[in-house]
Design an enzyme around this catalytic site. Structure first.
Site, PDB file in Angstrom:
ATOM      1  N   LYS A 296      10.994 -31.935   1.652  1.00  0.00           N
ATOM      2  CA  LYS A 296       9.684 -31.530   2.116  1.00  0.00           C
ATOM      3  C   LYS A 296       8.609 -32.474   1.577  1.00  0.00           C
ATOM      4  O   LYS A 296       7.489 -32.473   2.040  1.00  0.00           O
ATOM      5  CB  LYS A 296       9.371 -30.105   1.603  1.00  0.00           C
ATOM      6  CG  LYS A 296      10.377 -29.063   1.995  1.00  0.00           C
ATOM      7  CD  LYS A 296      10.033 -27.748   1.270  1.00  0.00           C
ATOM      8  CE  LYS A 296      11.154 -26.743   1.457  1.00  0.00           C
ATOM      9  NZ  LYS A 296      11.012 -25.595   0.544  1.00  0.00           N
ATOM     10  N   GLY A 297       8.971 -33.257   0.586  1.00  0.00           N
ATOM     11  CA  GLY A 297       7.982 -34.040  -0.146  1.00  0.00           C
ATOM     12  C   GLY A 297       7.166 -35.002   0.691  1.00  0.00           C
ATOM     13  O   GLY A 297       6.013 -35.273   0.392  1.00  0.00           O
TER      14      GLY A 297
ATOM     15  N   GLU B 269       8.932 -41.819   2.720  1.00  0.00           N
ATOM     16  CA  GLU B 269       9.308 -41.098   1.496  1.00  0.00           C
ATOM     17  C   GLU B 269       8.088 -40.782   0.642  1.00  0.00           C
ATOM     18  O   GLU B 269       7.093 -41.510   0.678  1.00  0.00           O
ATOM     19  CB  GLU B 269      10.255 -41.977   0.660  1.00  0.00           C
ATOM     20  CG  GLU B 269      11.731 -41.726   0.900  1.00  0.00           C
ATOM     21  CD  GLU B 269      12.248 -40.467   0.187  1.00  0.00           C
ATOM     22  OE1 GLU B 269      11.441 -39.581  -0.159  1.00  0.00           O
ATOM     23  OE2 GLU B 269      13.469 -40.388  -0.010  1.00  0.00           O
ATOM     24  N   ASP B 270       8.223 -39.743  -0.135  1.00  0.00           N
ATOM     25  CA  ASP B 270       7.192 -39.425  -1.119  1.00  0.00           C
ATOM     26  C   ASP B 270       7.312 -40.319  -2.346  1.00  0.00           C
ATOM     27  O   ASP B 270       6.355 -40.913  -2.797  1.00  0.00           O
ATOM     28  CB  ASP B 270       7.274 -37.941  -1.522  1.00  0.00           C
ATOM     29  CG  ASP B 270       8.701 -37.477  -1.825  1.00  0.00           C
ATOM     30  OD1 ASP B 270       9.643 -38.306  -1.803  1.00  0.00           O
ATOM     31  OD2 ASP B 270       8.883 -36.279  -2.082  1.00  0.00           O
TER      32      ASP B 270
ATOM     33  N   ASP C 236      12.603 -42.858  -7.077  1.00  0.00           N
ATOM     34  CA  ASP C 236      12.777 -42.735  -8.525  1.00  0.00           C
ATOM     35  C   ASP C 236      13.998 -43.574  -8.921  1.00  0.00           C
ATOM     36  O   ASP C 236      13.890 -44.779  -9.119  1.00  0.00           O
ATOM     37  CB  ASP C 236      12.943 -41.241  -8.835  1.00  0.00           C
ATOM     38  CG  ASP C 236      13.066 -40.930 -10.305  1.00  0.00           C
ATOM     39  OD1 ASP C 236      12.881 -41.824 -11.134  1.00  0.00           O
ATOM     40  OD2 ASP C 236      13.346 -39.764 -10.650  1.00  0.00           O
TER      41      ASP C 236
ATOM     42  N   LYS D 258       8.869 -45.527  -8.936  1.00  0.00           N
ATOM     43  CA  LYS D 258       8.963 -45.664 -10.397  1.00  0.00           C
ATOM     44  C   LYS D 258       9.901 -46.828 -10.692  1.00  0.00           C
ATOM     45  O   LYS D 258      11.116 -46.626 -10.811  1.00  0.00           O
ATOM     46  CB  LYS D 258       9.551 -44.397 -11.013  1.00  0.00           C
ATOM     47  CG  LYS D 258       8.718 -43.136 -10.831  1.00  0.00           C
ATOM     48  CD  LYS D 258       9.459 -41.962 -11.474  1.00  0.00           C
ATOM     49  CE  LYS D 258       8.774 -40.643 -11.249  1.00  0.00           C
ATOM     50  NZ  LYS D 258       9.641 -39.508 -11.641  1.00  0.00           N
TER      51      LYS D 258
ATOM     52  N   VAL E 268       6.081 -36.352 -11.785  1.00  0.00           N
ATOM     53  CA  VAL E 268       4.752 -36.121 -11.214  1.00  0.00           C
ATOM     54  C   VAL E 268       4.797 -35.055 -10.120  1.00  0.00           C
ATOM     55  O   VAL E 268       5.849 -34.800  -9.534  1.00  0.00           O
ATOM     56  CB  VAL E 268       4.152 -37.429 -10.636  1.00  0.00           C
ATOM     57  CG1 VAL E 268       3.888 -38.442 -11.734  1.00  0.00           C
ATOM     58  CG2 VAL E 268       5.049 -38.032  -9.556  1.00  0.00           C
TER      59      VAL E 268
ATOM     60  N   ASP F  46       6.664 -31.486  -5.652  1.00  0.00           N
ATOM     61  CA  ASP F  46       6.611 -30.156  -6.256  1.00  0.00           C
ATOM     62  C   ASP F  46       7.254 -30.108  -7.637  1.00  0.00           C
ATOM     63  O   ASP F  46       7.987 -31.017  -8.039  1.00  0.00           O
ATOM     64  CB  ASP F  46       7.372 -29.167  -5.380  1.00  0.00           C
ATOM     65  CG  ASP F  46       8.898 -29.360  -5.491  1.00  0.00           C
ATOM     66  OD1 ASP F  46       9.358 -30.499  -5.299  1.00  0.00           O
ATOM     67  OD2 ASP F  46       9.601 -28.387  -5.815  1.00  0.00           O
TER      68      ASP F  46
HETATM   69  P1  5GP Z   1      15.809 -40.568  -6.503  1.00  0.00           P
HETATM   70  O1  5GP Z   1      17.088 -40.310  -5.796  1.00  0.00           O
HETATM   71  O2  5GP Z   1      15.137 -41.850  -6.106  1.00  0.00           O
HETATM   72  O3  5GP Z   1      15.988 -40.473  -7.987  1.00  0.00           O
HETATM   73  O4  5GP Z   1      14.785 -39.386  -6.170  1.00  0.00           O
HETATM   74  C1  5GP Z   1      14.949 -38.609  -5.069  1.00  0.00           C
HETATM   75  C2  5GP Z   1      14.007 -37.456  -4.965  1.00  0.00           C
HETATM   76  O5  5GP Z   1      13.757 -36.892  -6.234  1.00  0.00           O
HETATM   77  C3  5GP Z   1      12.635 -37.771  -4.428  1.00  0.00           C
HETATM   78  O6  5GP Z   1      12.603 -37.861  -3.024  1.00  0.00           O
HETATM   79  C4  5GP Z   1      11.861 -36.565  -4.926  1.00  0.00           C
HETATM   80  O7  5GP Z   1      12.061 -35.487  -4.058  1.00  0.00           O
HETATM   81  C5  5GP Z   1      12.512 -36.299  -6.261  1.00  0.00           C
HETATM   82  N1  5GP Z   1      11.709 -36.872  -7.340  1.00  0.00           N
HETATM   83  C6  5GP Z   1      11.908 -38.030  -7.991  1.00  0.00           C
HETATM   84  N2  5GP Z   1      10.955 -38.226  -8.928  1.00  0.00           N
HETATM   85  C7  5GP Z   1      10.142 -37.143  -8.846  1.00  0.00           C
HETATM   86  C8  5GP Z   1       8.937 -36.768  -9.531  1.00  0.00           C
HETATM   87  O8  5GP Z   1       8.398 -37.442 -10.431  1.00  0.00           O
HETATM   88  N3  5GP Z   1       8.372 -35.587  -9.151  1.00  0.00           N
HETATM   89  C9  5GP Z   1       8.901 -34.791  -8.181  1.00  0.00           C
HETATM   90  N4  5GP Z   1       8.252 -33.663  -7.904  1.00  0.00           N
HETATM   91  N5  5GP Z   1      10.020 -35.127  -7.505  1.00  0.00           N
HETATM   92  C10 5GP Z   1      10.620 -36.289  -7.843  1.00  0.00           C
END
Ligand code: 5GP
Length: 178
Positions: free
Chosen positions: A42-43, A98-99, A102, A130, A152, A158
């Site tokens: 949903k982000g 994407e939001d 990470d 990040k 964040v 969220d």
């Molecule tokens: P990744 O697979 O790149 O580690 O992250 C995938 C998902 O983790 C992102 O699409 C997001 O939904 C969630 N996410 C990663 N970092 C954060 C953060 O700092 N805050 C929040 N609320 N969600 C995060």
């Protein structure tokens, strides 16, 4: 919600200004091509709404929901499709919206998944990244802001389904996690 916040990392004004720049880049890069925006629920709802309305392009929008985070703050690396696309991406130019990127685990899985379905091209636009947290290299064509490796919320992001509607991006006070 004010007392739950620790600090603001990206203001509403900064987000709006950057979105306008990103939209101009996307318009230029995809000139003369049809574009399919794929938002990750949903982000990415906020960035999808705000970015797509700044495009002068005639775009189509579709959505996927994947799970990788559960209710905590650490990426599991396990990706599961909760809601798939409604449309066929074969031969299409796809821009994943994407939001946040990470670890990059979710995104690299998503890119591979859409390529395997026969998309002509798959690129990524994300509001936040990040860089210090990357565990897999993912090429992201459009980045709003690089931020430190803190958890964040706001602007779609969220914590336990809260704080998504904040118009800025910030961190939460420690008592929220207690
Ligand atoms: P990744 O697979 O790149 O580690 O992250 C995938 C998902 O983790 C992102 O699409 C997001 O939904 C969630 N996410 C990663 N970092 C954060 C953060 O700092 N805050 C929040 N609320 N969600 C995060």
């Amino acid at each position: 919600m004010g007392h739950d916040l620790e600090k603001v990392l990206v203001t509403e004004e900064q987000i709006n200004a950057r979105l306008t720049e990103m939209a101009a880049e996307i318009d230029a890069d995809y000139a003369g091509r049809e574009l399919l925006l794929v938002g990750v629920l949903k982000g990415a709802v906020m960035v999808m709404a705000d970015l797509s309305r700044r495009l002068h392009h005639d775009v189509e929008m579709d959505w996927m929901a994947v799970s990788s985070y559960g209710s905590g703050t650490k990426s599991s690396g396990v990706v599961r499709i909760l809601k798939d696309l409604d449309c066929d991406v074969t031969g299409r130019d796809v821009l994943i919206v994407e939001d946040i990127v990470d670890t990059g685990l979710t995104l690299s899985w998503l890119i591979a998944n859409l390529r395997s379905r026969g998309a002509h091209s798959v690129e990524v636009a994300t509001m936040l990244r990040k860089p210090g947290e990357a565990r897999v290299p993912v090429e992201v064509a459009y980045v709003g802001f690089d931020i430190p490796g803190e958890f964040v919320v706001g602007y779609g992001l969220d914590y336990n389904q809260r704080y998504r509607t904040l118009p800025f991006v910030g961190t939460l006070a420690p008592h929220v996690y207690a």
